[in-house]
Design an enzyme around this catalytic site. Structure first.
Site, PDB file in Angstrom:
ATOM      1  N   ASP A   1     -11.697   3.799   0.907  1.00 46.78           N
ATOM      2  CA  ASP A   1     -10.476   3.100   0.488  1.00 46.78           C
ATOM      3  C   ASP A   1      -9.541   4.151  -0.122  1.00 46.78           C
ATOM      4  O   ASP A   1      -9.762   4.627  -1.240  1.00 46.78           O
ATOM      5  CB  ASP A   1     -10.853   2.014  -0.532  1.00 46.78           C
ATOM      6  CG  ASP A   1      -9.625   1.376  -1.175  1.00 46.78           C
ATOM      7  OD1 ASP A   1      -8.487   1.834  -0.912  1.00 46.78           O
ATOM      8  OD2 ASP A   1      -9.805   0.419  -1.953  1.00 46.78           O
TER       9      ASP A   1
ATOM     10  N   HIS B   1     -11.943  -1.935  -6.213  1.00 47.35           N
ATOM     11  CA  HIS B   1     -10.916  -2.976  -6.310  1.00 47.35           C
ATOM     12  C   HIS B   1     -11.499  -4.250  -5.685  1.00 47.35           C
ATOM     13  O   HIS B   1     -12.344  -4.163  -4.785  1.00 47.35           O
ATOM     14  CB  HIS B   1      -9.706  -2.482  -5.508  1.00 47.35           C
ATOM     15  CG  HIS B   1      -8.477  -3.309  -5.622  1.00 47.35           C
ATOM     16  ND1 HIS B   1      -8.274  -4.441  -4.867  1.00 47.35           N
ATOM     17  CD2 HIS B   1      -7.364  -3.168  -6.382  1.00 47.35           C
ATOM     18  CE1 HIS B   1      -7.090  -4.953  -5.154  1.00 47.35           C
ATOM     19  NE2 HIS B   1      -6.511  -4.193  -6.076  1.00 47.35           N
TER      20      HIS B   1
ATOM     21  N   CYS C   1      -7.410  -5.984 -11.042  1.00 48.95           N
ATOM     22  CA  CYS C   1      -8.143  -6.381  -9.827  1.00 48.95           C
ATOM     23  C   CYS C   1      -9.455  -5.618  -9.697  1.00 48.95           C
ATOM     24  O   CYS C   1      -9.845  -5.221  -8.583  1.00 48.95           O
ATOM     25  CB  CYS C   1      -7.310  -6.191  -8.563  1.00 48.95           C
ATOM     26  SG  CYS C   1      -5.831  -7.169  -8.533  1.00 48.95           S
TER      27      CYS C   1
ATOM     28  N   LYS D   1       2.272   1.797  -1.673  1.00 54.65           N
ATOM     29  CA  LYS D   1       1.833   2.669  -2.765  1.00 54.65           C
ATOM     30  C   LYS D   1       2.182   4.130  -2.483  1.00 54.65           C
ATOM     31  O   LYS D   1       1.879   5.018  -3.262  1.00 54.65           O
ATOM     32  CB  LYS D   1       0.314   2.549  -2.966  1.00 54.65           C
ATOM     33  CG  LYS D   1      -0.107   1.186  -3.503  1.00 54.65           C
ATOM     34  CD  LYS D   1      -1.579   1.184  -3.817  1.00 54.65           C
ATOM     35  CE  LYS D   1      -2.149  -0.207  -3.971  1.00 54.65           C
ATOM     36  NZ  LYS D   1      -1.781  -0.874  -5.216  1.00 54.65           N
TER      37      LYS D   1
ATOM     38  N   GLN E   1      -5.423   4.662  -3.389  1.00 50.81           N
ATOM     39  CA  GLN E   1      -4.934   5.460  -4.526  1.00 50.81           C
ATOM     40  C   GLN E   1      -5.023   6.961  -4.288  1.00 50.81           C
ATOM     41  O   GLN E   1      -4.698   7.743  -5.192  1.00 50.81           O
ATOM     42  CB  GLN E   1      -5.726   5.110  -5.805  1.00 50.81           C
ATOM     43  CG  GLN E   1      -5.582   3.671  -6.250  1.00 50.81           C
ATOM     44  CD  GLN E   1      -4.166   3.313  -6.703  1.00 50.81           C
ATOM     45  OE1 GLN E   1      -3.315   4.162  -6.925  1.00 50.81           O
ATOM     46  NE2 GLN E   1      -3.910   2.018  -6.834  1.00 50.81           N
TER      47      GLN E   1
HETATM   48  N1  PLP Z   1      -7.854  -0.583  -3.228  1.00 50.98           N
HETATM   49  C1  PLP Z   1      -7.414   0.043  -4.327  1.00 50.98           C
HETATM   50  C2  PLP Z   1      -8.212   1.187  -4.881  1.00 50.98           C
HETATM   51  C3  PLP Z   1      -6.227  -0.354  -4.923  1.00 50.98           C
HETATM   52  O1  PLP Z   1      -5.793   0.268  -6.013  1.00 50.98           O
HETATM   53  C4  PLP Z   1      -5.508  -1.438  -4.365  1.00 50.98           C
HETATM   54  C5  PLP Z   1      -4.278  -1.943  -5.010  1.00 50.98           C
HETATM   55  O2  PLP Z   1      -4.025  -1.736  -6.160  1.00 50.98           O
HETATM   56  C6  PLP Z   1      -5.997  -2.050  -3.215  1.00 50.98           C
HETATM   57  C7  PLP Z   1      -7.177  -1.601  -2.680  1.00 50.98           C
HETATM   58  C8  PLP Z   1      -5.285  -3.197  -2.560  1.00 50.98           C
HETATM   59  O3  PLP Z   1      -4.075  -2.761  -2.016  1.00 50.98           O
HETATM   60  P1  PLP Z   1      -3.026  -3.784  -1.377  1.00 50.98           P
HETATM   61  O4  PLP Z   1      -2.766  -4.818  -2.433  1.00 50.98           O
HETATM   62  O5  PLP Z   1      -1.843  -2.927  -1.089  1.00 50.98           O
HETATM   63  O6  PLP Z   1      -3.647  -4.350  -0.165  1.00 50.98           O
END
Ligand code: PLP
Length: 408
Positions: free
Chosen positions: A203, A126, A367, A229, A206
């Site tokens: 990270d 992301h 993203c 999430k 998900q």
């Molecule tokens: N990392 C991953 C794999 C994601 O899917 C997302 C959001 O879709 C994020 C990071 C960023 O999360 P946040 O917008 O809640 O900070």
């Protein structure tokens, strides 16, 4: 309660928004990788705290402040237990995954990384696990290296191993791709990183909402995730870090809460985790996140993972019956996220027309523009499932897809 087709309606009743109509059709919400809906217990906990015991934490000697502090700190312990951390000092509350990663890029950038040092990320990250490292590259001259992805959406582990040199210090990878759904072998990747003397950030944005997670088993050095999430409120997230590392790292932001003493000559910092929590924290959000965790654990993370896997398999089967369907991400280890395109229909048109039929999906680059570049497309459509979705909703989605296809 184990989510299954018998009790799913009872479970869905916990989520009032799922009863909504969109353009006079029942809402079919399939954008759960972007954010999940909230059970009533989470929303009630937020309202109850504001109505009945709102006060700033860690500061007041008065009753309300002490009660709010107790809830906030109990939430930290709840998070610690949920991910199997060793100590609540290892749980830092942030605004979400993005802030947790920015904190790490800044603080590790100060403490661990110098000019010419290498950080390994992957093609399927992301943007929040790419851009903070690029900003650090601009500030300090670190080098970013990228693990490639094969056509099925798996990371190439041989290539991963080859990326390490004596200048490599850190690996930062997604546990589950928000585009391809691939569940990366982070345990194995952590072992490799540690063998090479490097640290690893996972990270978990998900993965934490969808499967049992244990940081000690995974042996990651850091894990980051977002409350919104995982059926919790927006604006709260978590950075887990091994105490031995966090204790050596410098603070990210300065201000109240994170100091022991301040004078114009010298400031000393608080103990963990407060050193990383400048300013008034989202103490309402932390408590509501703990309520979301209670909700998830009452269902059982194994049960949730099993149920969502059933949904995934069913949806993959059904989607493959659609003419011109191209699915991106066909790993054997896949979470309940399916990105796709249909020949002859732009993903944006598809999303807009499905919305008119009551079906909420995500469209665009999610993203993760480097994944789009890897698969040679500008964007994709995406469905992603949560514990309250049903096979009937997948049927409704497939029927809506066929209707849209007829329009073209
Ligand atoms: N990392 C991953 C794999 C994601 O899917 C997302 C959001 O879709 C994020 C990071 C960023 O999360 P946040 O917008 O809640 O900070």
């Amino acid at each position: 309660m184990n989510p299954n087709s018998q009790n799913i309606e009872q479970l869905r009743a916990d989520f009032p928004i799922l009863g909504r109509q969109i353009y006079n059709r029942p809402l079919v919400y399939l954008d759960n990788a972007a954010t999940t809906q909230k059970p009533k217990c989470v929303v009630d906990a937020i309202a109850d705290e504001y109505y009945n015991l709102n006060a700033n934490v860690h500061r007041g000697v008065h009753y309300l402040s002490q009660q709010a502090t107790e809830l906030h700190e109990a939430a930290r312990i709840r998070v610690k237990e949920f991910i199997g951390a060793h100590s609540e000092r290892e749980i830092v509350f942030t605004r979400g995954t993005t802030e947790s990663l920015n904190l790490l890029a800044f603080s590790l950038g100060e403490w661990l990384l110098g000019e010419g040092d290498e950080v390994i990320i992957s093609t399927m990250e992301h943007h929040s696990n790419i851009v903070p490292w690029q900003m650090l590259r601009d500030r300090k001259g670190i080098v970013l290296k990228v693990i490639p992805v094969d056509d099925r959406g798996d990371l190439l582990l041989d290539e991963y191993e080859k990326l390490f040199t004596e200048r490599t210090k850190l690996v930062s990878v997604a546990h589950v791709s928000n585009v391809l759904g691939t569940i990366n072998p982070v345990d194995e990747m952590a072992e490799i990183a540690h063998d090479k003397g490097c640290l690893i950030i996972v990270d978990g944005a998900q993965s934490v909402p969808h499967m049992p997670i244990n940081v000690e088993q995974m042996d990651c050095d850091f894990l980051v995730f977002s409350g919104h999430k995982m059926y919790g409120p927006t604006g709260i997230g978590v950075l887990y870090g091994k105490e031995s590392l966090l204790s050596q790292m410098p603070p990210y932001q300065g201000g109240g809460e994170m100091i022991k003493t301040v004078s114009f000559e010298k400031t000393t910092y608080e103990e963990l985790p407060y050193k990383f929590e400048a300013g008034t924290p989202d103490y309402v959000g932390s408590h509501a996140l703990a309520i979301a965790i209670d909700y998830l654990e009452a269902l059982g993370m194994d049960n949730i993972a099993r149920y969502e896997d059933e949904l995934l398999r069913y949806a993959m089967e059904q989607m493959q019956t659609i003419e011109g369907m191209k699915i991106y991400g066909e790993s054997d280890k896949k979470d309940a996220v399916i990105s796709f395109n249909i020949e002859g229909i732009h993903h944006l048109d598809l999303g807009t027309l499905l919305d008119r039929l009551g079906v909420a999906i995500r469209t665009g680059h999610h993203c993760a523009q480097p994944v789009m570049q890897r698969f040679g497309v500008e964007g994709m459509a995406r469905v992603s499932f949560a514990l309250y979705n049903t096979k009937e909703e997948i049927d409704a989605f497939i029927a809506a897809l066929r209707r849209v296809q007829k329009m073209f």
